[in-house]
Design a protein around this motif. Structure first.
Motif, mmCIF file in Angstrom:
data_model
loop_
_atom_site.group_PDB
_atom_site.id
_atom_site.type_symbol
_atom_site.label_atom_id
_atom_site.label_comp_id
_atom_site.label_asym_id
_atom_site.label_seq_id
_atom_site.Cartn_x
_atom_site.Cartn_y
_atom_site.Cartn_z
ATOM 1 N N GLY A 187 0.828 -1.189 0.000
ATOM 2 C CA GLY A 187 0.000 0.000 0.000
ATOM 3 C C GLY A 187 0.862 1.238 0.000
ATOM 4 N N ALA A 188 0.249 2.375 0.341
ATOM 5 C CA ALA A 188 0.999 3.627 0.395
ATOM 6 C C ALA A 188 2.132 3.543 1.405
ATOM 7 C CB ALA A 188 0.061 4.775 0.743
ATOM 8 N N ILE A 238 -3.189 7.223 -5.356
ATOM 9 C CA ILE A 238 -4.633 7.031 -5.424
ATOM 10 C C ILE A 238 -4.918 5.567 -5.744
ATOM 11 C CG2 ILE A 238 -5.036 9.404 -6.145
ATOM 12 C CD1 ILE A 238 -5.430 8.362 -8.988
ATOM 13 N N GLU A 239 -6.197 5.174 -5.681
ATOM 14 C CA GLU A 239 -6.552 3.798 -6.011
ATOM 15 C C GLU A 239 -7.658 3.771 -7.050
ATOM 16 O OE1 GLU A 239 -9.735 2.088 -2.944
ATOM 17 O OE2 GLU A 239 -7.821 2.563 -1.971
ATOM 18 N N LEU A 240 -7.587 2.791 -7.940
ATOM 19 C CA LEU A 240 -8.627 2.598 -8.941
ATOM 20 C C LEU A 240 -9.842 1.934 -8.303
ATOM 21 C CD1 LEU A 240 -6.680 1.230 -12.044
ATOM 22 C CD2 LEU A 240 -7.725 3.484 -11.800
ATOM 23 N N PRO A 241 -11.045 2.230 -8.791
ATOM 24 C CA PRO A 241 -12.216 1.455 -8.349
ATOM 25 C C PRO A 241 -12.024 -0.018 -8.697
ATOM 26 C CG PRO A 241 -12.903 3.439 -9.494
ATOM 27 C CD PRO A 241 -11.417 3.323 -9.693
ATOM 28 N N ILE A 242 -12.342 -0.886 -7.771
ATOM 29 C CA ILE A 242 -12.050 -2.303 -7.971
ATOM 30 C C ILE A 242 -12.897 -2.902 -9.090
ATOM 31 C CG2 ILE A 242 -13.710 -3.170 -6.267
ATOM 32 C CD1 ILE A 242 -11.518 -5.169 -5.416
ATOM 33 N N GLY A 286 -12.701 0.416 -0.239
ATOM 34 C CA GLY A 286 -12.030 1.451 0.534
ATOM 35 C C GLY A 286 -12.735 1.812 1.836
ATOM 36 N N GLY A 287 -14.036 1.572 1.910
ATOM 37 C CA GLY A 287 -14.770 1.911 3.129
ATOM 38 C C GLY A 287 -14.889 0.751 4.100
ATOM 39 N N ALA A 288 -14.028 -0.246 3.958
ATOM 40 C CA ALA A 288 -14.121 -1.447 4.795
ATOM 41 C C ALA A 288 -13.867 -1.124 6.268
ATOM 42 C CB ALA A 288 -13.117 -2.492 4.319
ATOM 43 N N SER A 325 -5.604 -2.692 -7.489
ATOM 44 C CA SER A 325 -6.267 -1.379 -7.497
ATOM 45 C C SER A 325 -5.560 -0.380 -6.594
ATOM 46 C CB SER A 325 -7.735 -1.528 -7.071
ATOM 47 O OG SER A 325 -7.848 -1.745 -5.677
ATOM 48 N N ARG A 326 -4.912 -0.873 -5.531
ATOM 49 C CA ARG A 326 -4.213 0.012 -4.609
ATOM 50 C C ARG A 326 -2.808 0.355 -5.065
ATOM 51 N NH1 ARG A 326 -3.536 -2.515 0.531
ATOM 52 N NH2 ARG A 326 -4.390 -4.491 -0.161
ATOM 53 N N LEU A 327 -2.205 -0.501 -5.879
ATOM 54 C CA LEU A 327 -0.794 -0.338 -6.218
ATOM 55 C C LEU A 327 -0.555 0.268 -7.591
ATOM 56 C CD1 LEU A 327 0.701 -3.714 -4.893
ATOM 57 C CD2 LEU A 327 0.628 -1.502 -3.739
#
Length: 347
Positions: free
Chosen positions: A25-26, A318-322, A200-202, A311-313
């Motif tokens: 991740g970041a 930023i991240e792409l929508p899965i 992302g809202g998990a 999607s995160r990498l």
């Protein structure tokens, strides 16, 4: 032995993907530290070097709920897609075909766009769970509507269910488009992001809410495997061995609606998993639903975990929508399968 090796490889792949998902991740976290954190919370340690600082908080409060949510959503979509394809006797069927995803989307978009005007009372009552409850209710309502429209002489007719699903999907899609058009700019961004799917809202709350619905489908649908195998050669064959095809169809639709509706409620629309995963499962292990259903759940969990990691990498920070990632991963594979099968038919 072949199927045992498939179970083993998929399980090992899932474990590896979980470790990389928690570490990547970041902010990069060493795999060793990830394993230590997980084992420490289980009551033991392997390496004895526990960081109680920010890394542990990131793993336990952000990445682990997200990873578990991806596993649950992937398993739900995979096993539900395999079961829906079984009762429709159509490898192109998916849970969205009976209106589950469309109904969930419509209700979720309504809540996002008009929460203040139409759902203020429910918002005060349900709070954080309003969107999840609305999406789940929308999935259930549309599935029930499609099922009732498909009844012929009191029995659900599969071809009629297919046509009813197409009609309800079109209607729900049109209403979703209308609500999206009427939404303001801020709501429109939320709707667009939700429609493309995201983990992302998990939170641990999301995981806890989704867990029982997914477990019911993952462990309940394989009990219907024998009947689904017989559906392949006709409903009459199901009746000949004393099973009730009407009851099997109801149970499949209900459990698929529960699993997919709850998944859509917490993650938005994630395409291709319910359509493609059962295809891949049948390619590597045959068409027996006693194998297809559990392996579709396992493979769905693996694929969605990998898709979330990508999607995160891929465009950090930023991240792409899965949903975009699963479509980009799934469509070439699906086209390859289609071309390969077409060549077989020509030859």
């Amino acid at each position: 032995m072949r199927r045992l090796s498939i179970y083993t490889l998929l399980s090992a792949g899932l474990m590896v993907s979980i470790c990389f998902s928690l570490a990547s991740g970041a902010m990069r976290i060493p795999i060793k530290e990830v394993i230590d954190t997980l084992t420490h919370n289980l009551g033991f340690t392997l390496f004895g070097s526990i960081d109680h600082g920010i890394n542990q908080s990131v793993i336990m409060m952000i990445r682990l709920p997200r990873t578990l949510l991806g596993i649950l959503v992937g398993a739900a979509l995979g096993v539900s897609g395999a079961a829906i394809q079984g009762i429709f006797r159509n490898p192109l069927a998916e849970p969205g075909l009976v209106g589950i995803s469309a109904g969930a989307s419509l209700m979720a978009v309504l809540i996002i766009a008009f929460e203040t005007f139409l759902f203020s009372g429910l918002s005060q009552l349900l709070g954080y769970y309003l969107l999840a409850f609305g999406a789940f209710a929308g999935a259930g309502i549309t599935a029930m509507l499609v099922y009732n429209l498909s009844k012929v002489n009191g029995q659900a007719n599969v071809p009629t269910m297919l046509l009813a699903g197409i009609a309800i999907n079109a209607m729900a899609g049109a209403l979703t488009g209308l609500v999206t058009y009427l939404a303001d700019e801020q709501k429109l961004r939320s709707i667009t992001f939700w429609m493309m799917g995201s983990l992302g809202g998990a939170t641990w709350q999301n995981v806890g809410c989704l867990f029982p619905f997914v477990c019911i489908a993952v462990f309940g649908l394989p009990f219907l495997a024998k009947g689904l195998n017989l559906f392949a050669i006709g409903e009459n064959q199901v009746e000949l061995i004393g099973l009730n095809p009407h009851r099997i169809k109801i149970l499949v639709v209900v459990m698929a609606t529960m699993a997919v509706g709850a998944s859509v409620a917490v993650s938005g629309i994630i395409g291709f998993i319910g359509l493609l995963i059962p295809h891949l499962t049948r390619l590597i292990g045959g068409v027996d639903h006693r194998f297809v259903l559990p392996v579709s759940a396992l493979m769905g969990a693996l694929v969605l975990t990998v898709a979330d990691l990508v999607s995160r990498l891929i465009v950090q920070p930023i991240e792409l929508p899965i949903g975009v990632v699963t479509a980009l991963m799934g469509s070439p594979v699906f086209l390859y399968i289609l071309i390969k099968d077409k060549k077989k038919l020509v030859n």
